[in-house]
Write an enzyme that holds these catalytic residues in place. Structure first.
Site, mmCIF file in Angstrom:
data_model
loop_
_atom_site.group_PDB
_atom_site.id
_atom_site.type_symbol
_atom_site.label_atom_id
_atom_site.label_comp_id
_atom_site.label_asym_id
_atom_site.label_seq_id
_atom_site.Cartn_x
_atom_site.Cartn_y
_atom_site.Cartn_z
ATOM 1 C CG ASN A 25 38.418 41.166 92.047
ATOM 2 O OD1 ASN A 25 38.207 41.073 90.842
ATOM 3 N ND2 ASN A 25 37.447 41.284 92.935
ATOM 4 C CB THR A 35 39.398 33.450 82.856
ATOM 5 O OG1 THR A 35 39.399 34.735 83.496
ATOM 6 C CG2 THR A 35 39.281 33.653 81.370
ATOM 7 C CE LYS A 68 37.999 37.868 93.970
ATOM 8 N NZ LYS A 68 37.042 37.189 93.087
ATOM 9 N N GLY A 74 43.851 33.317 90.151
ATOM 10 C CA GLY A 74 44.476 34.090 89.077
ATOM 11 C C GLY A 74 45.052 33.208 87.996
ATOM 12 C CG LEU A 119 30.340 43.917 90.773
ATOM 13 C CD1 LEU A 119 31.000 44.850 91.758
ATOM 14 C CD2 LEU A 119 30.369 42.498 91.283
ATOM 15 C CB CYS A 175 34.383 46.985 93.425
ATOM 16 S SG CYS A 175 34.748 48.165 94.739
ATOM 17 C CG ASN A 230 31.914 38.253 95.454
ATOM 18 O OD1 ASN A 230 31.612 39.331 94.934
ATOM 19 N ND2 ASN A 230 33.150 37.938 95.706
HETATM 20 C C1 LIG Z 1 33.431 38.228 83.850
HETATM 21 C C2 LIG Z 1 33.998 38.320 85.238
HETATM 22 C C3 LIG Z 1 33.185 38.736 86.290
HETATM 23 C C4 LIG Z 1 33.696 38.813 87.591
HETATM 24 N N1 LIG Z 1 32.864 39.192 88.624
HETATM 25 C C5 LIG Z 1 33.335 39.185 89.898
HETATM 26 C C6 LIG Z 1 32.475 39.465 91.004
HETATM 27 O O1 LIG Z 1 31.262 39.642 90.851
HETATM 28 N N2 LIG Z 1 33.022 39.499 92.256
HETATM 29 C C7 LIG Z 1 34.367 39.241 92.466
HETATM 30 O O2 LIG Z 1 34.817 39.272 93.622
HETATM 31 N N3 LIG Z 1 35.182 38.943 91.441
HETATM 32 C C8 LIG Z 1 34.714 38.909 90.181
HETATM 33 N N4 LIG Z 1 35.545 38.563 89.142
HETATM 34 C C9 LIG Z 1 36.961 38.217 89.431
HETATM 35 C C10 LIG Z 1 37.156 36.695 89.523
HETATM 36 O O3 LIG Z 1 36.388 36.140 90.572
HETATM 37 C C11 LIG Z 1 38.658 36.349 89.734
HETATM 38 O O4 LIG Z 1 39.095 36.931 90.931
HETATM 39 C C12 LIG Z 1 39.516 36.854 88.582
HETATM 40 O O5 LIG Z 1 38.876 36.635 87.342
HETATM 41 C C13 LIG Z 1 40.902 36.204 88.543
HETATM 42 O O6 LIG Z 1 40.816 34.808 88.335
HETATM 43 P P1 LIG Z 1 41.017 34.127 86.868
HETATM 44 O O7 LIG Z 1 42.280 34.711 86.288
HETATM 45 O O8 LIG Z 1 41.102 32.665 87.125
HETATM 46 O O9 LIG Z 1 39.835 34.504 86.048
HETATM 47 C C14 LIG Z 1 35.060 38.483 87.835
HETATM 48 C C15 LIG Z 1 35.869 38.067 86.758
HETATM 49 C C16 LIG Z 1 35.360 37.979 85.482
HETATM 50 C C17 LIG Z 1 36.263 37.503 84.360
#
Ligand SMILES: Cc1cc2nc3c(=O)[nH]c(=O)nc-3n(C[C@H](O)[C@H](O)[C@H](O)COP(=O)(O)O)c2cc1C
Length: 303
Positions: free
Chosen positions: A192, A266, A165, A243, A73, A130, A99
């Site tokens: 998350n 992603t 979240k 996800g 973060l 987190c 967020n």
């Molecule tokens: C590089 C990266 C940074 C992330 N930073 C945050 C964040 O700052 N706050 C948060 O709530 N989720 C964060 N996430 C989680 C994503 O918002 C999401 O919930 C998670 O990647 C699952 O979705 P996806 O499979 O489509 O990537 C992060 C994910 C990635 C890959």
């Protein structure tokens, strides 16, 4: 043509696709790829009260069909983000979601309060899950009690719609979602990242300094879909599914499982225009399957 609007109750989005926190920068970085007005909404990278440097490298590692991250973060702090938001809001009318992170209940409230006063911010997303913060990070999403306490505190002292979240790294997500709803959450976003481990066989050490890292991407889609279904059946407030979403077909699966909208994560990292492709694919597939609106199939899974 199919009606793509996504109804969250407190707001109607022009479509259900919302780039997820941490995978879409602060929005402005994507202006050279497409018009942000095409999106349903978008979420800012998570923010604490003070500026943070995040974790030492490495911060990212690819896995089979997924991504492990341990960013920790990093960010400009709440005041720094207000300037960034004012700037990006001049370039789009798409709803902006902040967020909100915190190391304590008081910090969650302090951060939320700063954005609560900004007309450029449509909603807050309370990141209580987190996975990549070892010190100074509280993870209320680990228990129904802590979830309820922090959600209540923020909800009672702010005006903006509050999305909560949740973490998938718990044993009873339905109880935690129920607690967030009871405490006043306007919507739940799940999930998350899942905690994972990467090892370096030469050094015989974990790859990430924080030991565990957060797994995202297509690898987690079936796990996330299961959780969305569980949470959507446990609460009456809207659920935002997250996800491993990579295609329009994935979007409709999450809606069928009970989500009112989705977040794309992603995919934005591997394909900067991915969220727009997904919106178009969703529309095309709905037309092909003669689905007139998202509400027509939302939660309509036949068992
Ligand atoms: C590089 C990266 C940074 C992330 N930073 C945050 C964040 O700052 N706050 C948060 O709530 N989720 C964060 N996430 C989680 C994503 O918002 C999401 O919930 C998670 O990647 C699952 O979705 P996806 O499979 O489509 O990537 C992060 C994910 C990635 C890959």
């Amino acid at each position: 043509m199919a009606d793509l609007t996504a109804d969250l109750g407190f707001i109607k989005l022009k479509n259900p696709v919302i780039p997820a926190s941490g995978t879409f920068g602060y929005g402005g970085e994507f202006l050279r790829f497409f018009d942000l007005d095409l999106l349903g909404a978008f979420v800012m990278k998570g923010v604490y009260l003070e500026e943070r440097e995040g974790n030492d490298p490495p911060r990212i590692r690819e896995t089979y069909s997924g991504l492990l991250n341990s960013i920790g973060l990093a960010g400009p702090g709440a005041e720094g983000l207000t300037t960034i938001i004012r700037d990006v809001a001049l370039k789009t009318s798409t709803p902006i979601i902040v967020n909100v992170c915190g190391g304590s209940d008081e910090e969650y409230l302090a951060v939320a309060s700063i954005f609560d006063d900004m007309e450029e911010v449509a909603m807050l997303e309370l990141n209580i899950s987190c996975p990549n913060v070892r010190e100074g990070g509280s993870c209320p999403a680990q228990s129904p009690h802590d979830t309820g306490r922090v959600v209540k505190l923020v909800k009672e002292n702010t005006k903006k719609p509050l999305i909560v979240k949740l973490s998938p790294n718990v044993s009873d997500i339905a109880a935690i979602a129920g607690s967030a709803e009871e405490a006043g959450a306007d919507a739940i976003s799940v999930v998350n990242t899942f905690l994972g481990l990467a090892l370096d066989i030469e050094k015989r050490r974990p790859v990430f300094k924080n030991f565990f890292a957060g797994l995202s991407g297509p690898a987690i889609k079936p796990l996330a879909l299961k959780i969305v279904w569980e949470v959507a059946n446990a609460v009456d407030i809207p659920v935002i599914g997250i996800g491993g979403i990579m295609t329009g077909r994935d979007v409709l699966e999450f809606i069928l499982a009970g989500a009112a909208a989705v977040q794309t994560g992603t995919v934005n990292i591997v394909e900067p225009t991915g969220s727009v492709r997904i919106i178009n694919e969703t529309m095309e597939l709905m037309d092909q399957l003669k689905i007139k609106s998202l509400e027509e199939i939302r939660g309509g899974l036949k068992i």
